[in-house]
Design an enzyme around this catalytic site. Structure first.
Site, PDB file in Angstrom:
ATOM      1  N   LYS A 192     -14.963  24.529  22.398  1.00 16.68           N
ATOM      2  CA  LYS A 192     -14.638  25.264  23.272  1.00 16.68           C
ATOM      3  C   LYS A 192     -14.081  23.856  24.430  1.00 16.68           C
ATOM      4  O   LYS A 192     -14.805  23.448  25.225  1.00 16.68           O
ATOM      5  CB  LYS A 192     -15.333  26.268  24.169  1.00 16.68           C
ATOM      6  CG  LYS A 192     -14.832  26.851  25.248  1.00 16.68           C
ATOM      7  CD  LYS A 192     -15.602  26.777  26.392  1.00 16.68           C
ATOM      8  CE  LYS A 192     -14.814  27.008  27.744  1.00 16.68           C
ATOM      9  NZ  LYS A 192     -13.395  26.458  27.930  1.00 16.68           N
ATOM     10  N   THR A 249     -23.203  24.662  35.474  1.00  6.95           N
ATOM     11  CA  THR A 249     -23.027  25.187  34.066  1.00  6.95           C
ATOM     12  C   THR A 249     -24.030  24.968  33.196  1.00  6.95           C
ATOM     13  O   THR A 249     -24.481  25.574  32.338  1.00  6.95           O
ATOM     14  CB  THR A 249     -21.601  25.094  33.653  1.00  6.95           C
ATOM     15  OG1 THR A 249     -20.449  25.309  34.747  1.00  6.95           O
ATOM     16  CG2 THR A 249     -21.077  25.754  32.428  1.00  6.95           C
ATOM     17  N   GLU A 268     -25.211  17.283  29.004  1.00  8.76           N
ATOM     18  CA  GLU A 268     -24.919  15.970  29.566  1.00  8.76           C
ATOM     19  C   GLU A 268     -23.963  16.315  31.058  1.00  8.76           C
ATOM     20  O   GLU A 268     -22.885  16.921  30.774  1.00  8.76           O
ATOM     21  CB  GLU A 268     -23.966  15.293  28.797  1.00  8.76           C
ATOM     22  CG  GLU A 268     -23.905  13.800  29.093  1.00  8.76           C
ATOM     23  CD  GLU A 268     -22.758  13.393  30.144  1.00  8.76           C
ATOM     24  OE1 GLU A 268     -22.967  13.328  31.264  1.00  8.76           O
ATOM     25  OE2 GLU A 268     -21.747  13.125  29.642  1.00  8.76           O
ATOM     26  N   CYS A 303     -18.362  11.134  34.770  1.00 11.30           N
ATOM     27  CA  CYS A 303     -19.904  11.330  35.219  1.00 11.30           C
ATOM     28  C   CYS A 303     -20.488  10.102  35.488  1.00 11.30           C
ATOM     29  O   CYS A 303     -21.535  10.100  36.327  1.00 11.30           O
ATOM     30  CB  CYS A 303     -20.584  12.277  34.372  1.00 11.30           C
ATOM     31  SG  CYS A 303     -20.311  11.527  32.649  1.00 11.30           S
ATOM     32  N   GLU A 398     -22.026  15.225  43.885  1.00  8.26           N
ATOM     33  CA  GLU A 398     -21.121  14.563  42.933  1.00  8.26           C
ATOM     34  C   GLU A 398     -19.617  15.104  43.476  1.00  8.26           C
ATOM     35  O   GLU A 398     -19.028  16.241  43.320  1.00  8.26           O
ATOM     36  CB  GLU A 398     -21.253  15.282  41.524  1.00  8.26           C
ATOM     37  CG  GLU A 398     -20.527  14.255  40.668  1.00  8.26           C
ATOM     38  CD  GLU A 398     -20.374  14.913  39.325  1.00  8.26           C
ATOM     39  OE1 GLU A 398     -20.679  15.999  38.900  1.00  8.26           O
ATOM     40  OE2 GLU A 398     -20.676  14.080  38.240  1.00  8.26           O
TER      41      GLU A 398
HETATM   42  N1  LIG Z   1     -20.389  15.743  33.551  1.00  6.98           N
HETATM   43  C1  LIG Z   1     -19.154  15.669  33.509  1.00  6.98           C
HETATM   44  O1  LIG Z   1     -18.593  14.758  32.757  1.00  6.98           O
HETATM   45  C2  LIG Z   1     -18.490  16.731  34.233  1.00  6.98           C
HETATM   46  C3  LIG Z   1     -18.808  17.006  35.506  1.00  6.98           C
HETATM   47  N2  LIG Z   1     -18.065  17.942  36.160  1.00  6.98           N
HETATM   48  C4  LIG Z   1     -18.509  18.297  37.509  1.00  6.98           C
HETATM   49  O2  LIG Z   1     -18.302  19.831  37.537  1.00  6.98           O
HETATM   50  C5  LIG Z   1     -17.344  20.008  38.909  1.00  6.98           C
HETATM   51  C6  LIG Z   1     -16.654  21.357  38.494  1.00  6.98           C
HETATM   52  O3  LIG Z   1     -15.819  21.111  37.274  1.00  6.98           O
HETATM   53  P1  LIG Z   1     -15.542  22.497  36.205  1.00  6.98           P
HETATM   54  O4  LIG Z   1     -14.458  22.262  35.393  1.00  6.98           O
HETATM   55  O5  LIG Z   1     -15.605  23.495  37.061  1.00  6.98           O
HETATM   56  O6  LIG Z   1     -16.867  22.051  35.447  1.00  6.98           O
HETATM   57  P2  LIG Z   1     -17.658  23.250  34.558  1.00  6.98           P
HETATM   58  O7  LIG Z   1     -19.076  22.871  34.247  1.00  6.98           O
HETATM   59  O8  LIG Z   1     -17.618  24.277  35.084  1.00  6.98           O
HETATM   60  O9  LIG Z   1     -16.826  23.155  32.882  1.00  6.98           O
HETATM   61  C7  LIG Z   1     -17.153  22.367  32.135  1.00  6.98           C
HETATM   62  C8  LIG Z   1     -17.093  23.530  30.809  1.00  6.98           C
HETATM   63  O10 LIG Z   1     -17.868  24.539  30.912  1.00  6.98           O
HETATM   64  C9  LIG Z   1     -17.021  25.783  30.670  1.00  6.98           C
HETATM   65  N3  LIG Z   1     -17.575  26.846  31.709  1.00  6.98           N
HETATM   66  C10 LIG Z   1     -17.528  27.001  32.859  1.00  6.98           C
HETATM   67  N4  LIG Z   1     -18.059  28.166  33.342  1.00  6.98           N
HETATM   68  C11 LIG Z   1     -18.750  28.559  32.370  1.00  6.98           C
HETATM   69  C12 LIG Z   1     -19.706  29.659  32.046  1.00  6.98           C
HETATM   70  N5  LIG Z   1     -20.101  30.471  33.188  1.00  6.98           N
HETATM   71  N6  LIG Z   1     -20.299  29.672  30.960  1.00  6.98           N
HETATM   72  C13 LIG Z   1     -20.065  28.798  29.877  1.00  6.98           C
HETATM   73  N7  LIG Z   1     -19.206  27.838  29.875  1.00  6.98           N
HETATM   74  C14 LIG Z   1     -18.657  27.656  31.091  1.00  6.98           C
HETATM   75  C15 LIG Z   1     -15.786  25.381  31.121  1.00  6.98           C
HETATM   76  O11 LIG Z   1     -14.861  26.361  30.982  1.00  6.98           O
HETATM   77  C16 LIG Z   1     -15.650  23.927  30.532  1.00  6.98           C
HETATM   78  O12 LIG Z   1     -15.203  24.092  29.252  1.00  6.98           O
HETATM   79  C17 LIG Z   1     -16.572  18.751  39.036  1.00  6.98           C
HETATM   80  O13 LIG Z   1     -15.926  18.805  40.167  1.00  6.98           O
HETATM   81  C18 LIG Z   1     -17.514  17.795  38.675  1.00  6.98           C
HETATM   82  O14 LIG Z   1     -18.425  17.342  39.882  1.00  6.98           O
HETATM   83  C19 LIG Z   1     -16.982  18.582  35.584  1.00  6.98           C
HETATM   84  C20 LIG Z   1     -16.579  18.189  34.511  1.00  6.98           C
HETATM   85  C21 LIG Z   1     -17.167  17.207  33.579  1.00  6.98           C
HETATM   86  N1  BAL Z   2     -17.704   8.969  31.241  1.00  5.91           N
HETATM   87  C1  BAL Z   2     -17.973   9.916  29.989  1.00  5.91           C
HETATM   88  C2  BAL Z   2     -18.831  11.058  30.101  1.00  5.91           C
HETATM   89  C3  BAL Z   2     -18.242  11.970  31.087  1.00  5.91           C
HETATM   90  O1  BAL Z   2     -17.517  11.564  31.940  1.00  5.91           O
HETATM   91  O2  BAL Z   2     -18.572  12.981  30.931  1.00  5.91           O
END
Ligand SMILES: NC(=O)C1=CN([C@@H]2O[C@H](COP(=O)(O)OP(=O)(O)OC[C@H]3O[C@@H](n4cnc5c(N)ncnc54)[C@H](O)[C@@H]3O)[C@@H](O)[C@H]2O)C=CC1
Ligand code: BAL
Length: 505
Positions: A192, A249, A268, A303, A398
């Site tokens: 997804k 999430t 992660e 991240c 973050e």
């Molecule tokens: N660790 C990392 O690499 C990441 C961290 N983030 C953090 O999260 C914040 C918000 O970004 P978002 O895109 O909203 O992240 P998110 O955690 O909501 O999205 C990541 C994935 O989870 C899915 N998702 C969202 N809500 C869900 C639910 N209720 N059930 C199952 N799957 C779900 C999304 O569609 C996407 O594919 C960012 O500002 C950042 O701080 C966001 C993306 C990557």
């Molecule tokens: N830097 C790779 C991993 C991530 O940002 O989610």
């Protein structure tokens, strides 16, 4: 593969690209069962790129049934390791042959600078697939020392149907970090992608199929977290979820597992990573260069971004002067121009979140020493904010944008305490010329990856994942990633001669 083209060459590729939009299930593109679509936007221009299938639980059900069918009949995992390796190596080759197209697609859909897409995201994606393909026929199972009356095998078996839920910040690379080891282990996969950035995952699935990955083994179901992520998390025929995204999430996936079939969950999640600079660092120019890269690479939408500079008070001013000098090289603008190192943020919604931290800094009258400006669209200048207190939101939360907070210390123990003073524990960088300080800092900072005198995430051979609220259940990359897509099985074969009444155990 690494050859960087000119801005006009990239623009020409962008004009001729065929944009995928349908989900990819059971070896073919198909619209959502409901027929619904949503628009995916080029964040740098605000213009619609194309429409993408807005899938929901019905599509997830269909994809899981096809993935399970593929797993149960063994069309992938029961093929010889050498055959699977050959298919995945061909897959990597096809990715390589399409590297310019993939780089442009990634940049258009996410706002990432094309230079990074071409020199990091695409080549690292290919390398990851190749590395795990090469591993397939080099892993041996074990036996246990149980004596002459039995032969005991400890074998690893593919876990089954895996859901990979991806973020938008590295759409291609996170796909590869998950599907590389999952496919190598023999699993069937439902991906997804993040709803903002689905296009490259769809093209990659098509190339995997062309390389010979059988129908049903790699499926891409596009749509929102609520409509697609949640049904994957709750599905009883999904045996494992590997997730990268926010900690909020991530927690939901633990609940989904508890409420369904206790599927394995690997998370992660976020980070608020420190760059600790000691007053004995040897090359302050190198430190400045690495601090800038650590904070601002990929617009800080990373991240592992080192978004907290924790610097010895005696060298702060000198370091910031040099940081300013390096920042002059970080031009912001059209992501398709390889001269630019700063593209747009991923979406207006995320821009508003990042901007709220700049507004907070202004309200608190904090000292913005570089950057701080946004433009009419959704670009944000690399920004350095000095004098940030450990209790500030800028220190604790973050932001996931190009904002570096600066905090000072005077003793090593104070530096360690500051570094550890958030709920996260993903990554850290330490800069020092002292072996003793390097060892002490890398041992005492609670983070999954600590780099010394550089910023980075290691390479394909090293595990990546976090301590504390940054992660759960396993690691991406390396042989440890492969392990988490398998279950351990014990096979105990009794070879005792029961006629002489031997004790077996
Ligand atoms: N660790 C990392 O690499 C990441 C961290 N983030 C953090 O999260 C914040 C918000 O970004 P978002 O895109 O909203 O992240 P998110 O955690 O909501 O999205 C990541 C994935 O989870 C899915 N998702 C969202 N809500 C869900 C639910 N209720 N059930 C199952 N799957 C779900 C999304 O569609 C996407 O594919 C960012 O500002 C950042 O701080 C966001 C993306 C990557
Ligand atoms: N830097 C790779 C991993 C991530 O940002 O989610």
């Amino acid at each position: 593969m690494h050859d960087v083209l000119t801005a006009s060459e990239y623009a020409a590729i962008a004009q001729t690209l065929e944009l995928p939009g349908n989900a990819f299930i059971n070896g073919a593109f198909r619209p959502a069962a409901s027929g619904r679509t949503y628009e995916t936007i080029n964040p740098a221009t605000g213009k619609v790129l194309t429409s993408v299938a807005a899938c929901d639980a019905e599509d997830v059900d269909y994809a899981v049934s096809k993935a399970k069918e593929a797993f149960d009949d063994g069309r992938w995992h029961l093929r010889s390791p050498g055959e699977r390796k050959t298919v995945l190596l061909k897959f990597a080759k096809l990715l390589e042959e399409n590297s310019h197209e993939l780089a442009v697609l990634e940049s258009l859909d996410s706002g990432k600078p094309i230079r990074e897409c071409q020199t990091v995201d695409v080549p690292d994606t290919i390398h990851t697939i190749r590395w795990h393909a090469e591993l397939i026929d080099k892993i041996y199972d074990n036996t246990a020392p149980v004596g002459a009356n039995a032969l005991t095998l400890i074998v690893r078996e593919p876990i089954g149907v895996v859901g990979c839920v991806l973020p938008w910040n590295f759409p291609l690379l996170m796909l590869a970090w998950k599907i590389g080891p999952a496919l190598a282990a023999g699993c069937s996969v439902i991906v997804k992608p993040a709803e903002q950035t689905s296009l490259t995952t769809l093209r990659v699935a098509e190339l995997a199929h062309e390389a010979g990955v059988p129908a049903g083994v790699l499926n891409i179901v596009t749509g929102t977290g609520k409509d697609v992520g949640e049904p994957i998390g709750l599905h009883k025929d999904v045996d494992m979820v590997s997730f990268t995204g926010s900690t909020v999430t991530g927690r939901r996936f633990l609940r989904y597992a508890a409420d369904s079939n206790l599927k394995r969950v690997v998370l992660e999640c976020g980070g608020k990573n420190p760059a600790v600079v000691m007053d004995d660092c040897e090359d302050i120019d190198l430190v400045a260069e690495q601090v800038v890269a650590g904070a601002f690479w990929n617009m800080g939408e990373n991240c592992s971004a080192t978004s907290r500079l924790i610097v010895h008070a005696s060298i702060k001013d000198e370091l910031l002067t040099r940081v300013g000098a390096y920042l002059r090289d970080w031009k912001m603008g059209d992501p398709l121009d390889p001269e630019n190192r700063v593209g747009s943020l991923v979406s207006r919604e995320h821009f508003e979140k990042v901007k709220s931290y700049l507004d907070h800094a202004a309200k608190e009258k904090l000292s913005v020493v570089f950057g701080g400006q946004t433009d009419k669209s959704i670009f944000v200048e690399p920004t350095v904010i000095d004098g940030v207190d450990r209790n500030s939101r800028l220190f604790q939360e973050e932001i996931f944008g190009p904002i570096l907070s600066v905090t000072t210390f005077t003793t090593l123990s104070e530096a360690i305490a500051l570094a550890n003073d958030t709920p996260y524990g993903l990554a850290a960088s330490v800069y020092t010329g002292s072996l003793r300080n390097a060892i002490k800092l890398s041992r005492e900072i609670r983070a999954g990856v600590v780099t010394v005198n550089c910023f980075g995430e290691g390479d394909a051979t090293t595990p990546f994942g976090g301590f504390k609220e940054s992660g759960f259940g396993g690691r991406d990359k390396s042989i440890h990633a492969h392990d988490q897509y398998t279950e351990l099985k014990t096979i105990w074969i009794d070879v005792s001669d029961r006629s002489v009444d031997e004790t077996v155990r």
